[in-house]
Structure formats: structure tokens, C-alpha cells
Design a protein around this motif. Structure first.
Motif, PDB file in Angstrom:
ATOM      1  N   GLN A 122      -8.039  13.106  -7.826  1.00  0.00           N
ATOM      2  CA  GLN A 122      -7.723  11.704  -8.060  1.00  0.00           C
ATOM      3  C   GLN A 122      -8.267  10.828  -6.936  1.00  0.00           C
ATOM      4  OE1 GLN A 122      -3.295  12.368  -8.951  1.00  0.00           O
ATOM      5  NE2 GLN A 122      -3.745  10.479 -10.049  1.00  0.00           N
ATOM      6  N   ILE A 123      -8.111  11.306  -5.706  1.00  0.00           N
ATOM      7  CA  ILE A 123      -8.598  10.550  -4.549  1.00  0.00           C
ATOM      8  C   ILE A 123     -10.111  10.397  -4.624  1.00  0.00           C
ATOM      9  CG2 ILE A 123      -8.854  10.592  -2.036  1.00  0.00           C
ATOM     10  CD1 ILE A 123      -6.116  12.113  -1.998  1.00  0.00           C
ATOM     11  N   GLN A 124     -10.799  11.458  -5.009  1.00  0.00           N
ATOM     12  CA  GLN A 124     -12.252  11.366  -5.166  1.00  0.00           C
ATOM     13  C   GLN A 124     -12.621  10.327  -6.223  1.00  0.00           C
ATOM     14  OE1 GLN A 124     -14.207  14.645  -7.117  1.00  0.00           O
ATOM     15  NE2 GLN A 124     -16.146  14.285  -6.063  1.00  0.00           N
ATOM     16  N   GLN A 125     -11.886  10.296  -7.325  1.00  0.00           N
ATOM     17  CA  GLN A 125     -12.174   9.351  -8.400  1.00  0.00           C
ATOM     18  C   GLN A 125     -11.982   7.905  -7.961  1.00  0.00           C
ATOM     19  OE1 GLN A 125      -9.643  10.736 -11.576  1.00  0.00           O
ATOM     20  NE2 GLN A 125     -10.800  12.651 -11.819  1.00  0.00           N
ATOM     21  N   SER A 126     -11.194   7.703  -6.906  1.00  0.00           N
ATOM     22  CA  SER A 126     -11.002   6.346  -6.381  1.00  0.00           C
ATOM     23  C   SER A 126     -12.184   5.906  -5.520  1.00  0.00           C
ATOM     24  CB  SER A 126      -9.709   6.276  -5.562  1.00  0.00           C
ATOM     25  OG  SER A 126      -9.860   6.952  -4.318  1.00  0.00           O
ATOM     26  N   TYR A 164       1.512   7.143  -6.288  1.00  0.00           N
ATOM     27  CA  TYR A 164       0.316   7.962  -6.510  1.00  0.00           C
ATOM     28  C   TYR A 164       0.617   9.443  -6.321  1.00  0.00           C
ATOM     29  CZ  TYR A 164      -4.817   8.691  -6.068  1.00  0.00           C
ATOM     30  OH  TYR A 164      -6.112   9.061  -6.233  1.00  0.00           O
ATOM     31  N   ILE A 165       1.427   9.766  -5.306  1.00  0.00           N
ATOM     32  CA  ILE A 165       1.752  11.173  -5.022  1.00  0.00           C
ATOM     33  C   ILE A 165       3.101  11.585  -5.632  1.00  0.00           C
ATOM     34  CG2 ILE A 165       0.414  11.159  -2.884  1.00  0.00           C
ATOM     35  CD1 ILE A 165       3.095  11.053  -1.349  1.00  0.00           C
ATOM     36  N   ASP A 166       3.659  10.683  -6.465  1.00  0.00           N
ATOM     37  CA  ASP A 166       4.900  10.968  -7.192  1.00  0.00           C
ATOM     38  C   ASP A 166       6.077  11.237  -6.252  1.00  0.00           C
ATOM     39  OD1 ASP A 166       6.405  11.243  -9.501  1.00  0.00           O
ATOM     40  OD2 ASP A 166       6.024  13.390  -9.692  1.00  0.00           O
ATOM     41  N   LEU A 167       6.189  10.429  -5.190  1.00  0.00           N
ATOM     42  CA  LEU A 167       7.308  10.576  -4.258  1.00  0.00           C
ATOM     43  C   LEU A 167       7.967   9.240  -3.941  1.00  0.00           C
ATOM     44  CD1 LEU A 167       6.018  13.236  -1.664  1.00  0.00           C
ATOM     45  CD2 LEU A 167       7.787  13.533  -3.404  1.00  0.00           C
ATOM     46  N   LEU A 168       7.837   8.275  -4.838  1.00  0.00           N
ATOM     47  CA  LEU A 168       8.430   6.963  -4.588  1.00  0.00           C
ATOM     48  C   LEU A 168       9.945   7.060  -4.463  1.00  0.00           C
ATOM     49  CD1 LEU A 168       7.628   4.007  -4.226  1.00  0.00           C
ATOM     50  CD2 LEU A 168       7.854   3.698  -6.699  1.00  0.00           C
ATOM     51  N   ASP A 169      10.546   8.013  -5.178  1.00  0.00           N
ATOM     52  CA  ASP A 169      11.999   8.185  -5.102  1.00  0.00           C
ATOM     53  C   ASP A 169      12.447   8.816  -3.786  1.00  0.00           C
ATOM     54  OD1 ASP A 169      10.793  10.598  -5.777  1.00  0.00           O
ATOM     55  OD2 ASP A 169      12.553  11.331  -6.871  1.00  0.00           O
ATOM     56  N   ARG A 188       3.127  17.934   2.662  1.00  0.00           N
ATOM     57  CA  ARG A 188       1.674  17.905   2.597  1.00  0.00           C
ATOM     58  C   ARG A 188       1.199  16.682   1.820  1.00  0.00           C
ATOM     59  NH1 ARG A 188      -1.651  20.250   6.000  1.00  0.00           N
ATOM     60  NH2 ARG A 188      -0.033  21.847   6.119  1.00  0.00           N
ATOM     61  N   ARG A 189       1.893  16.339   0.731  1.00  0.00           N
ATOM     62  CA  ARG A 189       1.508  15.157  -0.039  1.00  0.00           C
ATOM     63  C   ARG A 189       1.720  13.878   0.769  1.00  0.00           C
ATOM     64  NH1 ARG A 189       4.666  15.180  -5.420  1.00  0.00           N
ATOM     65  NH2 ARG A 189       5.836  16.955  -4.625  1.00  0.00           N
ATOM     66  N   VAL A 190       2.806  13.829   1.540  1.00  0.00           N
ATOM     67  CA  VAL A 190       3.056  12.654   2.380  1.00  0.00           C
ATOM     68  C   VAL A 190       1.979  12.528   3.453  1.00  0.00           C
ATOM     69  CG1 VAL A 190       4.643  11.601   4.053  1.00  0.00           C
ATOM     70  CG2 VAL A 190       5.541  12.625   1.953  1.00  0.00           C
ATOM     71  N   LYS A 224       0.829  -1.207   0.000  1.00  0.00           N
ATOM     72  CA  LYS A 224       0.000   0.000   0.000  1.00  0.00           C
ATOM     73  C   LYS A 224       0.863   1.257   0.000  1.00  0.00           C
ATOM     74  CE  LYS A 224      -4.033   2.013   0.106  1.00  0.00           C
ATOM     75  NZ  LYS A 224      -5.005   1.847  -0.989  1.00  0.00           N
ATOM     76  N   ILE A 225       1.937   1.252   0.767  1.00  0.00           N
ATOM     77  CA  ILE A 225       2.823   2.417   0.840  1.00  0.00           C
ATOM     78  C   ILE A 225       3.471   2.685  -0.513  1.00  0.00           C
ATOM     79  CG2 ILE A 225       4.981   3.289   1.823  1.00  0.00           C
ATOM     80  CD1 ILE A 225       4.115   1.884   4.459  1.00  0.00           C
TER      81      ILE A 225
END
Length: 278
Positions: free
Chosen positions: A177-181, A119-124, A139-141, A112-113
């Protein structure tokens, strides 16, 4: 998804909420707007179990927040106003701790993480300490952390406060995007354009009471489509018109300076309460 019935909250001689009643439908973004001290954060604190209500009832996905507290708490994720990440932990560790608190199995947490960080473009940034992140990244985290346990409801209390315009718009895209989920989103904000862009419906709260609930478009259309701002005797005066033609006819009669613009959601709030959202 959220149901509130005659909700009241009193602090000694101050009545912060005065019988608030509302419904938030599944899958919608619901904006809760009002000036400082209107009762917005108090409402969220009650709905998330951080403050006891004085009277009334509230339900999250059908669970009573007072009598079915644990079940109600499993329904939501919360992004508070202030950044509250553990600064010494990495991005992954901040999200992992949250998953542990909800007793998620280790493999489920990791999957999930990774999904959320993509999803928030911070995998790196997975292994980066939170203290090294920019304000927008933090804020995204925080939003990703609130989603780790797959809640049905997401509470966003001033989610873009203090961020510059470009970062705010990136957060807006993420919220959509979260709403669309399939999530239901309850939003407070002082950025009126944020509510106007994001919200399916808006509630105006003033001095602990709701004065209007409707779509942004309908709230705006109550007072007009075009506005003319003029400064007279050191004060701003605004005149509203149903059409651009009507506004143009008014302009031809004026000799002083003015500005013509579209009516916005803050105009609607000001017309109803005599106050600005701030």
C-alpha cells in the motif's frame, strides 16, 4: 531516488563495504539481501546518516548525504530492526513527537497521524501506551511513525523479524500500500519469501560486495524452474532443471528419497555465493 557510487566503509582492518554501486528507482521496492555480516545494515546506517562512509558518494532524491545532510535526511523515514517506540507514551504521542522533530504544524500533525492510524488499522489504539501493544502492532506503529513527515523514501531494516507468518503477511500488504502511494522502499530481510513477494528488484550482497542485481524472476530463471532436493551421505544436494519434464526424467532414474519443488530466490543466492540468506 537512491544513488550509491563506489561506497566503501572500513572499520580498522575490516572492510564492511567494498565499492558498492547501485541505483534505486522512484516508486520501486528494492530488496537488499545477504547473510549476516554482508554489510546490509552498514549500508542503511550510512544512507541514513548514522555512520560515516570511508569513501564514495551517496544521494537521496538528489541530495548528497555528506554535503547536504539535512536535506537528505528530510527525504526518508526509517524503521529499524529493533522496536524503539517510547514504551510509556501512547501510540499518538509516539507519532506526535516524530512530527514535532520535523517541525510540522500542530494541525498538520494531528491530521496526518489520524490518517496513518486509519491506514494501519490502529485508530482505536490511539490512546494506548506502546507497552500494551502486541509485537505486530508495534511494528505497524513504527512504520506509521516513519511516514508522519511524508518521506519520499522508506528504509525498512528487517521489518517483520520475530513476527508470526500471519502478521508478516499483514505487514506485506501494508508495504505494498505504501508503495502504491508513491514511496520508494529500500528493504532488508532474512525472509527470502518476503523479498520474492515484495521486491521489484533485488541486490545480492556478499562480504561487502554486490554479486547480482535483477528482478526476482530473472535471478531465479538463471538457474532453473524446478529443484530436486536429495540427502546423500548426510548432506543436502540440490539439482536444478529448466522444466518439470526434465525434473521428472531425472526422478525416474533415482532410487533414494527426494523432494520436488519450485526454485526460489534463496536457491539463486546460494548458486551465486555458496551461502544462504540468514
Amino acid at each position: 531516488m537512491i544513488r550509491i557510487e563506489t561506497l566503501r566503509k572500513a572499520y580498522k582492518t575490516i572492510e564492511a563495504l567494498k565499492g558498492v554501486t547501485l541505483r534505486v528507482h522512484e516508486g520501486e521496492i528494492f530488496a537488499y539481501l545477504g547473510p549476516n555480516g554482508a554489510g546490509k545494515t552498514t549500508t542503511i546506517r550510512i544512507l541514513t546518516g548514522l555512520t560515516k562512509l570511508t569513501s564514495g558518494k551517496a544521494f537521496l532524491n538528489g541530495f548528497n548525504i555528506e554535503t547536504e545532510t539535512l536535506s537528505a535526511k528530510r527525504q526518508f523515514g526509517l524503521v529499524p530492526q529493533s522496536a524503539n517506540l517510547d514504551q510509556e507514551l501512547t501510540v499518538f504521542e509516539n507519532l506526535d513527537v516524530h512530527g514535532r522533530l520535523f517541525h510540522m504544524p500542530r494541525q498538520d500533525r494531528r491530521e496526518k497521524i489520524d490518517e496513518l492510524l486509519g491506514y494501519i488499522d490502529l485508530l482505536d489504539r490511539k490512546g494506548t501506551p506502546a507497552k500494551q501493544l502486541s509485537g505486530g502492532m508495534k511494528r505497524r506503529v513504527m512504520i506509521a511513525r516513519a511516514l508522519v513527515h511524508s518521506p519520499r523514501i522508506l528504509f525498512l531494516d528487517e521489518p517483520t523479524v520475530g513476527l508470526d507468518a500471519s502478521i508478516r503477511r499483514r505487514i506485506w500488504a501494508l508495504i505494498k500500500q505504501i508503495q502504491q502511494s508513491g514511496a520508494t522502499i529500500f528493504l532488508t530481510t532474512h525472509y527470502i519469501e518476503e523479498a520474492e513477494f515484495l521486491a521489484d528488484r533485488v541486490a545480492f550482497l556478499d562480504e561487502g560486495a554486490i554479486v547480482a542485481i535483477d528482478t526476482p524472476r530473472h535471478l531465479i530463471s538463471r538457474i532453473g524452474a524446478w529443484a530436486i532436493d536429495r540427502v546423500l551421505d548426510g548432506e543436502m544436494k540440490t539439482h536444478y532443471f529448466k522444466s518439470q519434464h526434465d525434473a521428472g526424467s531425472y526422478i525416474t532414474e533415482q532410487k533414494d528419497s527426494f523432494s520436488l519443488r519450485r526454485v526460489n530466490l534463496e536457491d539463486a543466492f546460494l548458486a551465486l555465493t555458496g551461502k544462504k540468506v540468514k
